[in-house]
Scaffold this motif. Structure first.
Motif, PDB file in Angstrom:
ATOM      1  N   HIS A  66      -2.392   1.659   6.444  1.00  0.00           N
ATOM      2  CA  HIS A  66      -0.971   1.968   6.657  1.00  0.00           C
ATOM      3  C   HIS A  66      -0.066   0.835   6.177  1.00  0.00           C
ATOM      4  O   HIS A  66       1.081   1.058   5.814  1.00  0.00           O
ATOM      5  CB  HIS A  66      -0.688   2.200   8.144  1.00  0.00           C
ATOM      6  N   CYS A 362       3.566   7.309   5.653  1.00  0.00           N
ATOM      7  CA  CYS A 362       3.876   6.814   6.998  1.00  0.00           C
ATOM      8  C   CYS A 362       5.240   6.132   7.040  1.00  0.00           C
ATOM      9  O   CYS A 362       5.615   5.534   8.057  1.00  0.00           O
ATOM     10  CB  CYS A 362       2.761   5.930   7.545  1.00  0.00           C
TER      11      CYS A 362
ATOM     12  N   ASP B  18       7.009  10.700  16.114  1.00  0.00           N
ATOM     13  CA  ASP B  18       7.896   9.960  15.203  1.00  0.00           C
ATOM     14  C   ASP B  18       9.312   9.893  15.779  1.00  0.00           C
ATOM     15  O   ASP B  18      10.063   8.970  15.488  1.00  0.00           O
ATOM     16  CB  ASP B  18       7.948  10.620  13.818  1.00  0.00           C
ATOM     17  N   THR B  23       7.557   5.183  13.088  1.00  0.00           N
ATOM     18  CA  THR B  23       6.503   4.313  12.551  1.00  0.00           C
ATOM     19  C   THR B  23       7.017   2.919  12.192  1.00  0.00           C
ATOM     20  O   THR B  23       6.321   1.928  12.368  1.00  0.00           O
ATOM     21  CB  THR B  23       5.886   4.937  11.279  1.00  0.00           C
ATOM     22  N   ARG B  68      -0.165   7.652  18.147  1.00  0.00           N
ATOM     23  CA  ARG B  68       0.416   6.382  18.610  1.00  0.00           C
ATOM     24  C   ARG B  68       0.617   6.372  20.127  1.00  0.00           C
ATOM     25  O   ARG B  68       1.318   7.180  20.686  1.00  0.00           O
ATOM     26  CB  ARG B  68       1.728   6.093  17.876  1.00  0.00           C
TER      27      ARG B  68
END
Lengths: 413, 163
Positions: A66, A362, B18, B23, B68
């Protein structure tokens, strides 16, 4: 009544043939994967929990993807913490710049048919493309597995999806999975396994199956599974038998739902801003002017995807005001694309070729957009703010649609 | 787990991870550094409005998207006592239990509840809002054990004899 594929995989792991959907069992993972974003948190939680040694270092894979290469101040702290943890524990499976975790896991045979694999990333479901039960978990649970070698799992019910017939030209497995997500909705498979079968699926390459498995999480699924066949066995380097996890289809499992599709009914589609289940035929979007195209990600950054895009771009130029960003999914995909002349085609067409990794998908680097801009992207999510500000319009589509759109400067099927 | 009351914030369907924490903020060093960006793409003002003990009420598929764990951690760090939704995404669900954040599935309250009102939760039994009771279920035993330990880290500490 027979068993579903997920039941077969879990039964093998727990050595109990009575296990069925709804049961809560403790499984012993065959492999786990931790990526760069979460490795510092996993390491911290592991120590905080009071563990000293990882249960089985050979079963642990660490992949930096990432954040490669670092784009923000302090990103490198993640690499340092990962390297320290790997050294401290003697973990040898570590990839620092080889590509996206979900490409590398099946490609390097860390995830093979019948395996149970957990990763600190929701797209861990990808390995269902080779018939492995793989799914995403958080870093605290990962720390727990590293210490104990086990995890509790509720055996999911299964949605069976049969696809038969021949796909039309220009229609890819991406169009199939987008349509299915649109039909099921973004929560339609929550807690459930999706299982794909039918002659269209049998015809598909392993890469195309990985694309579909990858996106099953976008319908909320716990996993998306394909029965291993000769292609899978060759790809994964295992004999095609049940002893090696290549389970066959009973055809009469206890399914929560069965969906039947005709391959001929699929057309090129896109997921429109900003929901993965807002699916429209590309033909209805054809006047939408675009600023950027992204070809890459763990969904569609494999060789066959680059090949399909290059076939369209050969001898053509990207529209002058469009940035075409190409990100191969792994180092070996990149190398193969170089050998096949694909990278030359991209270069001559005016594309921006990035290093293997997650890149723009991402939203941390490599083509961040701003208010009012529009991108056609081959990845798996078009959430608000995923590739820049919350007012970027992200259309998710196949590499074929992406490449055609890059040339035309507007969405094109 | 004792009865509690909090002020309600109302969100819609498919609130993804998100939205909960983008992110680009995941590499910040601590959850406290991240909490000011909670719900940033959708409602950037929320972190300054939410006080300790407040409750989020949302629609279907809350927490969909990535794995996450910062998502439930940020919600907890904002002081939210529990999230009530029609349904939760599975990874978010596990992550929340493992971090000691209570989640409640209920599909009736969304039609009546208004942001800013107060709501009372009796865990495992019911929600009370404006004098009306709404039934809620309880968690399986293995999850309740983790929640009662205060999350998975404490459960593992206990296993390893540290507490």
């Amino acid at each position: 009544m027979g068993a579903t594929l997920i039941e077969k995989i879990i039964r093998r792991n727990v050595h109990d043939d009575s296990v069925k959907a709804g049961d809560i069992v403790f499984v012993k993972p065959d492999r786990v994967m931790i990526h760069d974003i979460f490795i510092p948190f996993v390491a911290d939680k592991f120590h905080e929990m009071g563990f000293k040694k990882v249960w089985d270092t050979d079963k642990v894979v660490i992949i930096y993807d990432h954040m490669v290469p670092a784009s923000q101040v302090d990103d490198t702290r993640h690499f340092r913490r990962g390297d320290e943890f790997a050294k401290e524990q003697g973990i040898e499976h570590i990839h620092r710049a080889d590509g996206i975790c979900h490409q590398l896991m099946p490609e390097l045979r860390y995830a093979t048919p019948g395996d149970i694999v957990f990763g600190t990333d929701s797209h861990t479901v990808t390995y269902g493309g080779v018939g492995a039960f793989s799914t995403g978990i958080g870093y605290t649970e990962m720390a727990g597995i590293l210490g104990t070698g086990e995890l509790w799992i509720k055996v999911p019910e299964t949605i069976r999806i049969n696809i038969n017939g021949k796909l039309r030209d220009g229609v890819t497995s991406k169009d199939i999975i987008l349509r299915i997500i649109g039909d099921l909705t973004a929560a339609g498979a929550t807690y459930k396994a999706m299982e794909f079968a039918g002659d269209t699926v049998k015809e598909m390459s392993v890469a195309s199956r990985l694309t579909m498995a990858n996106m099953t999480i976008e319908a909320g699924a716990k996993c998306g599974l394909f029965y291993p066949d000769e292609k899978t066995a060759e790809f994964s380097g295992v004999p095609l038998d049940e002893e090696h996890g290549c389970f066959t289809d009973d055809n009469d499992g206890d399914y929560a739902m069965v969906l039947d599709y005709k391959a001929e009914d699929f057309v090129p589609v896109a997921a429109c801003p900003s929901q993965v289940d807002k699916i429209r035929p590309v033909s209805e979007l054809k006047d939408i002017v675009i600023d950027q195209v992204f070809i890459g990600s763990c969904t569609n950054g494999r060789l066959e995807d680059l090949r399909a895009a290059a076939e369209i771009l050969k001898g053509k130029k990207v529209a002058p005001y469009v940035k075409l960003i190409v990100t191969p999914a792994s180092r070996s995909v990149y190398l193969d694309a170089v050998h096949e002349g694909i990278m030359k085609i991209f270069n001559e067409a005016g594309a921006i070729i990035m290093n293997p990794g997650c890149g723009l998908c991402c939203g941390r680097s490599g083509g961040i957009l701003t208010d009012g801009e529009t991108v056609v992207a081959t990845n798996n999510r078009n959430f608000l703010g995923r590739m820049g500000t919350s007012k970027v319009n992200i259309y998710l589509a196949s590499p074929v649609t992406a490449a055609k759109s890059a040339v035309a400067g507007k969405i094109t099927a | 787990m004792a009865t509690f009351t909090g002020k309600v914030f109302v969100l819609g369907d498919d609130i993804d991870t998100d939205i909960i924490i983008p992110t680009e903020y995941l590499a910040l060093k601590t959850i406290d550094d991240m909490r000011q960006y909670g719900f940033y793409p959708l409602r950037p003002e929320l972190p300054s409005l939410i006080s300790k003990g407040d409750i989020i009420v949302a629609g279907n598929n809350f927490g969909c998207g990535s794995s996450r764990e910062q998502a439930p951690e940020v919600i907890k760090a904002l002081g939210v006592s529990c999230v009530i939704a029609k349904s939760f995404a599975r990874i978010f669900y596990r992550n929340s239990i493992n971090n000691g954040l209570l989640l409640i599935e209920n599909s009736d309250i969304q039609d009546v509840v208004k942001e800013g009102d107060e709501l009372t939760v009796i865990p495992g039994q019911e929600i009370r809002y404006k004098g009306v009771s709404y039934k809620i279920g309880s968690l399986p035993d293995n999850l309740m054990d983790i929640l009662n330990d205060g999350g998975l880290v404490n459960a593992m500490k206990k296993r390893n004899g540290l507490i």
